[in-house]
Design an enzyme around this catalytic site. Structure first.
Site, mmCIF file in Angstrom:
data_model
loop_
_atom_site.group_PDB
_atom_site.id
_atom_site.type_symbol
_atom_site.label_atom_id
_atom_site.label_comp_id
_atom_site.label_asym_id
_atom_site.label_seq_id
_atom_site.Cartn_x
_atom_site.Cartn_y
_atom_site.Cartn_z
ATOM 1 C CG HIS A 1 -2.067 0.929 1.116
ATOM 2 N ND1 HIS A 1 -3.375 0.509 1.025
ATOM 3 C CD2 HIS A 1 -2.126 2.284 1.046
ATOM 4 C CE1 HIS A 1 -4.180 1.552 0.926
ATOM 5 N NE2 HIS A 1 -3.439 2.648 0.935
ATOM 6 C CG HIS B 1 -1.402 6.059 -2.410
ATOM 7 N ND1 HIS B 1 -2.497 5.926 -3.232
ATOM 8 C CD2 HIS B 1 -1.778 5.567 -1.199
ATOM 9 C CE1 HIS B 1 -3.497 5.388 -2.549
ATOM 10 N NE2 HIS B 1 -3.089 5.158 -1.310
ATOM 11 C CG ASP C 1 -0.823 10.168 -6.015
ATOM 12 O OD1 ASP C 1 -0.681 9.031 -5.550
ATOM 13 O OD2 ASP C 1 -1.935 10.728 -6.068
ATOM 14 N N GLY D 1 -9.584 7.797 -2.467
ATOM 15 C CA GLY D 1 -10.179 9.101 -2.275
ATOM 16 C C GLY D 1 -11.060 9.104 -1.042
ATOM 17 C CG HIS E 1 -8.002 3.135 -0.219
ATOM 18 N ND1 HIS E 1 -7.412 2.786 -1.408
ATOM 19 C CD2 HIS E 1 -7.076 3.860 0.475
ATOM 20 C CE1 HIS E 1 -6.183 3.279 -1.440
ATOM 21 N NE2 HIS E 1 -5.946 3.939 -0.311
ATOM 22 C CD GLU F 1 -7.507 6.072 5.390
ATOM 23 O OE1 GLU F 1 -6.454 6.677 5.628
ATOM 24 O OE2 GLU F 1 -7.958 5.907 4.239
ATOM 25 C CG ASP G 1 -1.554 5.595 2.954
ATOM 26 O OD1 ASP G 1 -1.815 5.339 1.766
ATOM 27 O OD2 ASP G 1 -2.359 6.169 3.710
#
Length: 368
Positions: A27, A29, A31, A188, A215, A218, A306
């Site tokens: 996990h 990202h 970006d 998102g 996702h 959370e 993350d």
């Protein structure tokens, strides 16, 4: 090690033995893992205004801005990283450096998740964006190999929960399934945008036998996890820490609800990101983070960063925090690593080979 190619990752000392442990990052990202200096240089090329153009000040700004305790505000930090990732050369560079930073962290397998639909403002098509990231990943792996380091990577193509392009993005993932794309996700803001809004995409992927992680658990609770697993066919859960809301645990012994028992009994992996969970309000401290209790109950927890930039972290730092503040030991770290590679979006024989040839001997060589 060439420290220009492989800078010491955030949050650990260069001589920390945890750096030498073999790791998996499921996990992570794309970006959310840019180098600050790269952001500054790319922003100058496209005339994007940053909070500061000093790389170290920018690093501090990202970390501080992400420490709001609110997922929606946390996500606004991505406005700057996504803004500088709109051309093929920029995507290639970010992906290449992302791989090299994984190598510096001791990661031997990593899945880069990102949302191509957010990278089209300069004229790229969805396919061109995916191809650019793949070139960058392959360049990074080749550079690492030339330096005597081995890493495998794959792309997880992500659709945005608040948008309506998930079926199109699912088709994109399937088009590239034999050229670097290994899975699909939605990301998102979780509140108000349930995974079931994208059921058509998930059904199509399920029928195509394509791996899915979602996702869930959370910013929203048990219902979000339930829909991800039981309606949308998730094979892994991104975060998932709020599964604890479906159990009553006293002194390490738990009475599990139906969903909590299902996730445990079927060993559905949880892609846990401890530091990020603190930033978004899903947990309060590392000491009482649900990951340790979930580990004790036998859940298939994995340890992930993350967003390396926003959380000023790395897999090594997450492991160091768990050892120093949550009572984990080397055996716990090895167990979580085996969980991770066992559930990587790779063929079974490859996963088994990596456990036998990388994880077990790698942990045997190091003593914390």
């Amino acid at each position: 090690m060439d420290h220009e190619l492989f800078p010491t990752p955030a949050g650990v000392q260069a001589d920390d033995p945890i750096l030498q442990l073999p790791k998996v990052s499921l996990h992570d990202h794309l970006d959310g893992g840019l180098r600050p200096a790269t952001i500054v240089e790319l922003a100058a090329e496209v005339n994007h205004t940053l909070p500061t153009t000093d790389p170290e000040e920018l690093r501090t700004w990202f970390s501080a801005a992400a420490n709001s305790g609110d997922l929606v505000r946390y996500l606004t930090t991505f406005d700057h990283t996504i803004a500088v990732m709109q051309t093929a050369p920029a995507l290639e560079r970010v992906a290449r450096e992302w791989v090299l930073d994984q190598v510096a962290d001791g990661v031997f397998y990593a899945e880069a998740r990102w949302a191509p639909e957010q990278h089209l403002t300069a004229g790229l098509t969805l396919d061109e964006a995916v191809e650019a990231v793949q070139r960058g990943l392959e360049d990074g792996m080749a550079i690492a190999a030339n330096e005597g380091r081995t890493i495998l990577t794959g792309q997880i193509i992500t659709a945005m929960r608040h948008a309506d392009r998930s079926s199109e993005i699912a088709e994109l993932a399937l088009r590239h399934r034999d050229s670097g794309v290994v899975g699909f996700d939605i990301a998102g803001a979780e509140k108000g945008f349930p995974a079931t809004n994208h059921k058509e995409a998930f059904d199509a992927l399920h029928l195509a036998s394509f791996p899915v992680t979602i996702h869930a658990g959370e910013a929203e609770g048990v219902q979000s996890i339930l829909e991800a697993v039981q309606v949308c066919h998730a094979e892994r859960i991104g975060h998932g820490v709020r599964i604890v809301e479906d159990m009553d645990v006293v002194d390490g012994r738990g009475e599990l609800g139906r969903l909590a028992a299902w996730v445990l009994d079927r060993q559905i992996p949880l892609e846990v990101c401890p530091s990020s969970n603190l930033q978004t309000g899903a947990a309060d401290t590392i000491e009482d983070h649900p990951i340790t209790g979930l580990k004790a109950l036998g859940y298939a927890v994995t340890v992930n960063p993350d967003n390396r930039l926003m959380s000023a972290t790395s897999v090594s730092r997450e492991m160091r925090l768990l050892v120093d503040r949550a009572g984990w030991d080397q055996a716990d770290l090895e167990w979580a690593t085996v969980n991770a590679i066992s559930n990587a979006f790779l063929p079974l024989d490859e996963r088994e080979r990596l456990i036998d040839e990388v994880v077990i001997p790698g942990f045997a060589r190091i003593s914390l």
